[in-house]
Design a protein around this motif. Structure first.
Motif, PDB file in Angstrom:
ATOM      1  N   GLN A   5      -8.033  39.587 -47.094  1.00 12.31           N
ATOM      2  CA  GLN A   5      -7.290  39.067 -45.950  1.00 12.31           C
ATOM      3  C   GLN A   5      -8.207  38.584 -44.839  1.00 12.31           C
ATOM      4  OE1 GLN A   5      -3.881  38.558 -45.034  1.00 12.31           O
ATOM      5  NE2 GLN A   5      -3.946  38.361 -47.245  1.00 12.31           N
ATOM      6  N   ARG A   6      -9.342  39.233 -44.651  1.00 10.79           N
ATOM      7  CA  ARG A   6     -10.249  38.787 -43.583  1.00 10.79           C
ATOM      8  C   ARG A   6     -10.799  37.394 -43.879  1.00 10.79           C
ATOM      9  NH1 ARG A   6     -12.966  42.440 -46.553  1.00 10.79           N
ATOM     10  NH2 ARG A   6     -14.951  41.811 -47.436  1.00 10.79           N
ATOM     11  N   ALA A   7     -10.877  37.019 -45.159  1.00 13.87           N
ATOM     12  CA  ALA A   7     -11.410  35.699 -45.541  1.00 13.87           C
ATOM     13  C   ALA A   7     -10.463  34.577 -45.147  1.00 13.87           C
ATOM     14  CB  ALA A   7     -11.687  35.652 -47.041  1.00 13.87           C
ATOM     15  N   ILE A   8      -9.193  34.879 -45.007  1.00 13.92           N
ATOM     16  CA  ILE A   8      -8.220  33.841 -44.650  1.00 13.92           C
ATOM     17  C   ILE A   8      -7.556  34.142 -43.309  1.00 13.92           C
ATOM     18  CG2 ILE A   8      -7.812  33.010 -46.997  1.00 13.92           C
ATOM     19  CD1 ILE A   8      -5.293  34.738 -47.099  1.00 13.92           C
ATOM     20  N   GLY A   9      -8.294  34.844 -42.474  1.00 14.44           N
ATOM     21  CA  GLY A   9      -7.808  35.096 -41.111  1.00 14.44           C
ATOM     22  C   GLY A   9      -6.544  35.928 -41.055  1.00 14.44           C
ATOM     23  N   TYR A  10      -6.371  36.825 -42.024  1.00 13.60           N
ATOM     24  CA  TYR A  10      -5.219  37.727 -42.065  1.00 13.60           C
ATOM     25  C   TYR A  10      -3.890  36.971 -42.111  1.00 13.60           C
ATOM     26  CZ  TYR A  10      -8.806  41.136 -41.223  1.00 13.60           C
ATOM     27  OH  TYR A  10      -9.942  41.892 -41.342  1.00 13.60           O
ATOM     28  N   GLN A  11      -3.914  35.779 -42.754  1.00 14.83           N
ATOM     29  CA  GLN A  11      -2.698  34.992 -42.978  1.00 14.83           C
ATOM     30  C   GLN A  11      -2.253  35.205 -44.415  1.00 14.83           C
ATOM     31  OE1 GLN A  11      -2.940  30.779 -41.588  1.00 14.83           O
ATOM     32  NE2 GLN A  11      -5.110  31.247 -41.442  1.00 14.83           N
ATOM     33  N   SER A  12      -1.037  34.807 -44.712  1.00 13.64           N
ATOM     34  CA  SER A  12      -0.621  34.795 -46.113  1.00 13.64           C
ATOM     35  C   SER A  12      -1.383  33.653 -46.791  1.00 13.64           C
ATOM     36  CB  SER A  12       0.883  34.565 -46.228  1.00 13.64           C
ATOM     37  OG  SER A  12       1.196  33.222 -45.915  1.00 13.64           O
ATOM     38  N   PRO A  13      -1.575  33.710 -48.109  1.00  5.88           N
ATOM     39  CA  PRO A  13      -2.265  32.608 -48.787  1.00  5.88           C
ATOM     40  C   PRO A  13      -1.603  31.247 -48.557  1.00  5.88           C
ATOM     41  CG  PRO A  13      -2.167  34.513 -50.223  1.00  5.88           C
ATOM     42  CD  PRO A  13      -1.333  34.832 -49.016  1.00  5.88           C
ATOM     43  N   ILE A  14      -0.274  31.218 -48.501  1.00  5.95           N
ATOM     44  CA  ILE A  14       0.425  29.948 -48.277  1.00  5.95           C
ATOM     45  C   ILE A  14       0.140  29.428 -46.871  1.00  5.95           C
ATOM     46  CG2 ILE A  14       2.696  28.855 -48.071  1.00  5.95           C
ATOM     47  CD1 ILE A  14       1.709  29.411 -50.964  1.00  5.95           C
ATOM     48  N   ASP A  15       0.172  30.312 -45.878  1.00  2.18           N
ATOM     49  CA  ASP A  15      -0.135  29.885 -44.513  1.00  2.18           C
ATOM     50  C   ASP A  15      -1.583  29.413 -44.399  1.00  2.18           C
ATOM     51  OD1 ASP A  15       2.429  30.310 -43.576  1.00  2.18           O
ATOM     52  OD2 ASP A  15       2.006  32.344 -42.882  1.00  2.18           O
ATOM     53  N   ALA A  16      -2.484  30.076 -45.112  1.00  5.08           N
ATOM     54  CA  ALA A  16      -3.887  29.645 -45.106  1.00  5.08           C
ATOM     55  C   ALA A  16      -4.021  28.249 -45.705  1.00  5.08           C
ATOM     56  CB  ALA A  16      -4.754  30.639 -45.874  1.00  5.08           C
ATOM     57  N   LEU A  17      -3.307  27.989 -46.821  1.00  2.00           N
ATOM     58  CA  LEU A  17      -3.340  26.652 -47.424  1.00  2.00           C
ATOM     59  C   LEU A  17      -2.792  25.601 -46.471  1.00  2.00           C
ATOM     60  CD1 LEU A  17      -2.261  27.230 -51.134  1.00  2.00           C
ATOM     61  CD2 LEU A  17      -4.432  26.317 -50.322  1.00  2.00           C
ATOM     62  N   LYS A  18      -1.715  25.931 -45.785  1.00  6.04           N
ATOM     63  CA  LYS A  18      -1.134  24.986 -44.820  1.00  6.04           C
ATOM     64  C   LYS A  18      -2.134  24.682 -43.701  1.00  6.04           C
ATOM     65  CE  LYS A  18       3.721  26.166 -45.545  1.00  6.04           C
ATOM     66  NZ  LYS A  18       4.919  26.787 -44.960  1.00  6.04           N
ATOM     67  N   SER A  19      -2.831  25.715 -43.236  1.00  7.01           N
ATOM     68  CA  SER A  19      -3.829  25.510 -42.173  1.00  7.01           C
ATOM     69  C   SER A  19      -4.976  24.642 -42.680  1.00  7.01           C
ATOM     70  CB  SER A  19      -4.385  26.848 -41.695  1.00  7.01           C
ATOM     71  OG  SER A  19      -3.391  27.607 -41.082  1.00  7.01           O
ATOM     72  N   TRP A  20      -5.472  24.956 -43.881  1.00  4.53           N
ATOM     73  CA  TRP A  20      -6.567  24.162 -44.446  1.00  4.53           C
ATOM     74  C   TRP A  20      -6.134  22.722 -44.639  1.00  4.53           C
ATOM     75  CZ3 TRP A  20      -7.646  28.399 -48.563  1.00  4.53           C
ATOM     76  CH2 TRP A  20      -8.356  29.442 -47.979  1.00  4.53           C
ATOM     77  N   TYR A  21      -4.893  22.533 -45.102  1.00  2.63           N
ATOM     78  CA  TYR A  21      -4.386  21.179 -45.307  1.00  2.63           C
ATOM     79  C   TYR A  21      -4.320  20.417 -43.983  1.00  2.63           C
ATOM     80  CZ  TYR A  21      -1.446  17.283 -46.632  1.00  2.63           C
ATOM     81  OH  TYR A  21      -0.955  16.025 -46.840  1.00  2.63           O
ATOM     82  N   ALA A  22      -3.882  21.092 -42.931  1.00  2.00           N
ATOM     83  CA  ALA A  22      -3.791  20.434 -41.621  1.00  2.00           C
ATOM     84  C   ALA A  22      -5.165  20.086 -41.072  1.00  2.00           C
ATOM     85  CB  ALA A  22      -3.051  21.339 -40.631  1.00  2.00           C
ATOM     86  N   GLN A  23      -6.146  20.950 -41.325  1.00  2.00           N
ATOM     87  CA  GLN A  23      -7.493  20.734 -40.800  1.00  2.00           C
ATOM     88  C   GLN A  23      -8.311  19.761 -41.639  1.00  2.00           C
ATOM     89  OE1 GLN A  23      -9.192  24.655 -40.560  1.00  2.00           O
ATOM     90  NE2 GLN A  23      -7.642  25.370 -39.125  1.00  2.00           N
ATOM     91  N   GLN A  24      -8.173  19.851 -42.959  1.00  4.27           N
ATOM     92  CA  GLN A  24      -8.979  19.022 -43.850  1.00  4.27           C
ATOM     93  C   GLN A  24      -8.141  18.514 -45.026  1.00  4.27           C
ATOM     94  OE1 GLN A  24     -12.200  22.001 -44.376  1.00  4.27           O
ATOM     95  NE2 GLN A  24     -13.514  20.322 -43.707  1.00  4.27           N
ATOM     96  N   PRO A  25      -7.248  17.562 -44.786  1.00  2.00           N
ATOM     97  CA  PRO A  25      -6.376  17.089 -45.868  1.00  2.00           C
ATOM     98  C   PRO A  25      -7.146  16.449 -47.023  1.00  2.00           C
ATOM     99  CG  PRO A  25      -6.146  15.718 -43.914  1.00  2.00           C
ATOM    100  CD  PRO A  25      -6.982  16.885 -43.525  1.00  2.00           C
ATOM    101  N   GLU A  26      -8.351  15.985 -46.762  1.00  2.00           N
ATOM    102  CA  GLU A  26      -9.138  15.356 -47.835  1.00  2.00           C
ATOM    103  C   GLU A  26      -9.490  16.342 -48.944  1.00  2.00           C
ATOM    104  OE1 GLU A  26     -12.102  16.886 -44.827  1.00  2.00           O
ATOM    105  OE2 GLU A  26     -10.202  15.830 -44.712  1.00  2.00           O
ATOM    106  N   LEU A  27      -9.449  17.635 -48.648  1.00  2.00           N
ATOM    107  CA  LEU A  27      -9.730  18.632 -49.673  1.00  2.00           C
ATOM    108  C   LEU A  27      -8.624  18.683 -50.733  1.00  2.00           C
ATOM    109  CD1 LEU A  27     -11.061  21.608 -47.529  1.00  2.00           C
ATOM    110  CD2 LEU A  27     -12.392  19.956 -48.862  1.00  2.00           C
ATOM    111  N   PHE A  28      -7.457  18.155 -50.389  1.00  2.00           N
ATOM    112  CA  PHE A  28      -6.314  18.220 -51.281  1.00  2.00           C
ATOM    113  C   PHE A  28      -6.074  16.907 -52.013  1.00  2.00           C
ATOM    114  CE2 PHE A  28      -5.935  21.562 -48.251  1.00  2.00           C
ATOM    115  CZ  PHE A  28      -5.410  22.620 -48.958  1.00  2.00           C
ATOM    116  N   VAL A  29      -6.995  15.967 -51.889  1.00  2.00           N
ATOM    117  CA  VAL A  29      -6.882  14.678 -52.559  1.00  2.00           C
ATOM    118  C   VAL A  29      -7.935  14.624 -53.658  1.00  2.00           C
ATOM    119  CG1 VAL A  29      -7.055  12.181 -52.299  1.00  2.00           C
ATOM    120  CG2 VAL A  29      -6.074  13.554 -50.458  1.00  2.00           C
TER     121      VAL A  29
END
Length: 112
Positions: A5-29
């Protein structure tokens, strides 16, 4: 495996993915490069095959595990159709592939 949990800022995995997508959408292309040795069809086939098998696992639960282990034990000894047929899976049936597409739909819905 699990994600601490500390690796993803104590978020759920889905919330972490949403945050990563918002910050770096190119990672999902997925980037496709023109390389003679790159066979896009086989990658797409393998990915959808794997997702379809995962869809079957979601439907069958623990009963699927033995079938999957049998498939893994056979390795690349036969064509995919020949490997899957004895386990009751028909890759010629569109319903088999629809399971994989449904898994993708589920992932997309989680990210929306």
């Amino acid at each position: 495996h699990f994600i601490p949990q500390r690796a993803i800022g104590y978020q759920s995995p889905i919330d972490a993915l949403k945050s990563w997508y918002a910050q770096q959408p190119e990672l999902f292309v997925k980037q496709v490069y023109k390389q003679a040795e790159l066979d896009i069809y086989s990658y797409a086939f393998g990915e959808l095959l794997t997702l379809s098998l995962y869809g079957l696992y979601q439907e069958e639960g623990d009963a699927f595990i033995g079938k999957y282990l049998t498939l893994l034990a056979a390795g690349g000894s036969q064509s995919p159709a020949e490997l899957l047929a004895p386990l009751g899976f028909d890759i010629g049936d569109a319903r088999f592939w629809q399971r994989g597409l449904a898994v993708i739909d589920g992932y997309m819905a989680m990210l929306e």
